[in-house]
Enzyme design. Structure first.
Site, PDB file in Angstrom:
ATOM      1  N   HIS A 195      51.496  -5.140   2.649  1.00  0.00           N
ATOM      2  CA  HIS A 195      52.633  -6.008   2.922  1.00  0.00           C
ATOM      3  C   HIS A 195      52.600  -7.189   1.963  1.00  0.00           C
ATOM      4  CE1 HIS A 195      51.453  -4.014   6.703  1.00  0.00           C
ATOM      5  NE2 HIS A 195      52.753  -3.944   6.932  1.00  0.00           N
ATOM      6  N   CYS A 203      48.603   0.950   0.386  1.00  0.00           N
ATOM      7  CA  CYS A 203      49.794   0.424   1.038  1.00  0.00           C
ATOM      8  C   CYS A 203      49.501  -0.998   1.486  1.00  0.00           C
ATOM      9  CB  CYS A 203      50.160   1.249   2.266  1.00  0.00           C
ATOM     10  SG  CYS A 203      50.513   2.978   1.911  1.00  0.00           S
ATOM     11  N   GLU A 244      41.427  -3.574  -1.987  1.00  0.00           N
ATOM     12  CA  GLU A 244      41.065  -2.321  -1.313  1.00  0.00           C
ATOM     13  C   GLU A 244      40.256  -1.373  -2.184  1.00  0.00           C
ATOM     14  OE1 GLU A 244      44.203  -0.277   0.703  1.00  0.00           O
ATOM     15  OE2 GLU A 244      45.084  -2.118   1.508  1.00  0.00           O
ATOM     16  N   HIS A 274      59.972  -4.349   8.923  1.00  0.00           N
ATOM     17  CA  HIS A 274      59.397  -5.386   8.071  1.00  0.00           C
ATOM     18  C   HIS A 274      59.141  -4.837   6.676  1.00  0.00           C
ATOM     19  CE1 HIS A 274      55.999  -3.354  10.063  1.00  0.00           C
ATOM     20  NE2 HIS A 274      55.305  -3.612   8.966  1.00  0.00           N
ATOM     21  N   TYR A 305      60.964   3.977   6.455  1.00  0.00           N
ATOM     22  CA  TYR A 305      60.568   5.013   7.410  1.00  0.00           C
ATOM     23  C   TYR A 305      60.181   4.379   8.743  1.00  0.00           C
ATOM     24  CZ  TYR A 305      55.675   3.717   7.093  1.00  0.00           C
ATOM     25  OH  TYR A 305      54.491   3.016   7.185  1.00  0.00           O
ATOM     26  N   GLU A 358      54.953   2.413  13.237  1.00  0.00           N
ATOM     27  CA  GLU A 358      55.129   1.810  11.918  1.00  0.00           C
ATOM     28  C   GLU A 358      56.621   1.854  11.627  1.00  0.00           C
ATOM     29  OE1 GLU A 358      53.576   0.110   9.821  1.00  0.00           O
ATOM     30  OE2 GLU A 358      51.527   0.771   9.466  1.00  0.00           O
ATOM     31  N   GLU A 392      58.903   0.368   8.535  1.00  0.00           N
ATOM     32  CA  GLU A 392      58.823  -0.411   7.305  1.00  0.00           C
ATOM     33  C   GLU A 392      59.930  -0.081   6.305  1.00  0.00           C
ATOM     34  OE1 GLU A 392      54.029  -1.217   7.176  1.00  0.00           O
ATOM     35  OE2 GLU A 392      54.820   0.404   5.950  1.00  0.00           O
ATOM     36  N   HIS A 401      52.549  -4.641  14.662  1.00  0.00           N
ATOM     37  CA  HIS A 401      52.259  -3.211  14.799  1.00  0.00           C
ATOM     38  C   HIS A 401      51.937  -2.915  16.259  1.00  0.00           C
ATOM     39  CE1 HIS A 401      51.635  -3.922  10.456  1.00  0.00           C
ATOM     40  NE2 HIS A 401      52.267  -2.769  10.378  1.00  0.00           N
ATOM     41  N   TRP A 423      54.305   8.558   6.170  1.00  0.00           N
ATOM     42  CA  TRP A 423      55.101   7.933   5.101  1.00  0.00           C
ATOM     43  C   TRP A 423      54.907   8.666   3.786  1.00  0.00           C
ATOM     44  CZ3 TRP A 423      51.180   5.542   7.780  1.00  0.00           C
ATOM     45  CH2 TRP A 423      49.990   5.296   7.079  1.00  0.00           C
TER      46      TRP A 423
END
Length: 194
Positions: A70, A68, A88, A33, A105, A115, A117, A26, A162
């Site tokens: 990964h 959100c 989270e 990614h 996006y 960003e 992704e 980032h 996003w």
């Protein structure tokens, strides 16, 4: 999050290219990614919104969808969704339904951090209290989906870039998020098909 957490790098067709440390990707030249977005709903069809913690590297303090993240290398996206929801928001869910398998996006912050992704979108339904992790989440709020979607579509809500792009696509699935038909897993990008 540990400093050695890896993300999966992908090409424009969604094929894996390798991995890179999350902390290194980032930046001002963020490589494409693999990631995910999730929208958590309660039994009344309200969507859980979260305000990103103020110390986050990207979009600190910004309101966004529920969660959100990964996937780790070799981890399925639905498992990654469940892992991050637990970490989270303290939420345990039975499953994560794939809604937008090919969403992608690119967004640039005012300081130039990018960003970028390939970010399939999931729906999760829960019937449990939210316990936000302050390392990740500054605040939470439940909102009726119709009110939220209309606010985003009409530009009345300040929301992450996003999320602003995802909501119109989700709204096309129907007015009741609890009846949206999941997309087939074979529509996921190749890097996400485990």
């Amino acid at each position: 999050m540990t400093t050695d957490e890896l993300v999966v790098l992908v090409d424009r067709s969604g094929h894996p290219l390798g991995t890179a440390p999350k902390m290194s990707v980032h930046c001002h030249d963020t490589p494409l990614h693999l990631a995910f977005s999730s929208y958590v709903f309660d039994r009344d069809g309200r969507v859980l919104l979260t305000r990103r913690a103020d110390h986050k590297l990207t979009w600190p303090g910004v309101w966004t969808n529920s969660c959100c993240g990964h996937p780790l290398p070799g981890e399925s996206l639905d498992r990654a969704v469940m892992r991050r929801l637990s970490y989270e928001l303290g939420l345990k869910a039975e499953r994560a339904d794939l809604m937008l398998p090919a969403f992608a996006y690119r967004a640039v912050m005012s300081n130039g951090i990018v960003e970028h992704e390939l970010c399939p979108v999931f729906r999760v339904t829960v019937d449990a209290p939210v316990v936000p992790n302050p390392d990740e989440v500054g605040e939470t709020s439940w909102m009726p989906w119709k009110e939220f979607a209309e606010g985003v579509l009409n530009g009345l809500l300040a929301i992450s870039p996003w999320c602003r792009e995802q909501v119109p696509q989700l709204a096309r699935l129907g007015s009741d998020p609890l009846t949206w038909r999941p997309a087939p897993a074979d529509e996921l990008p190749p890097a996400a098909r485990l």
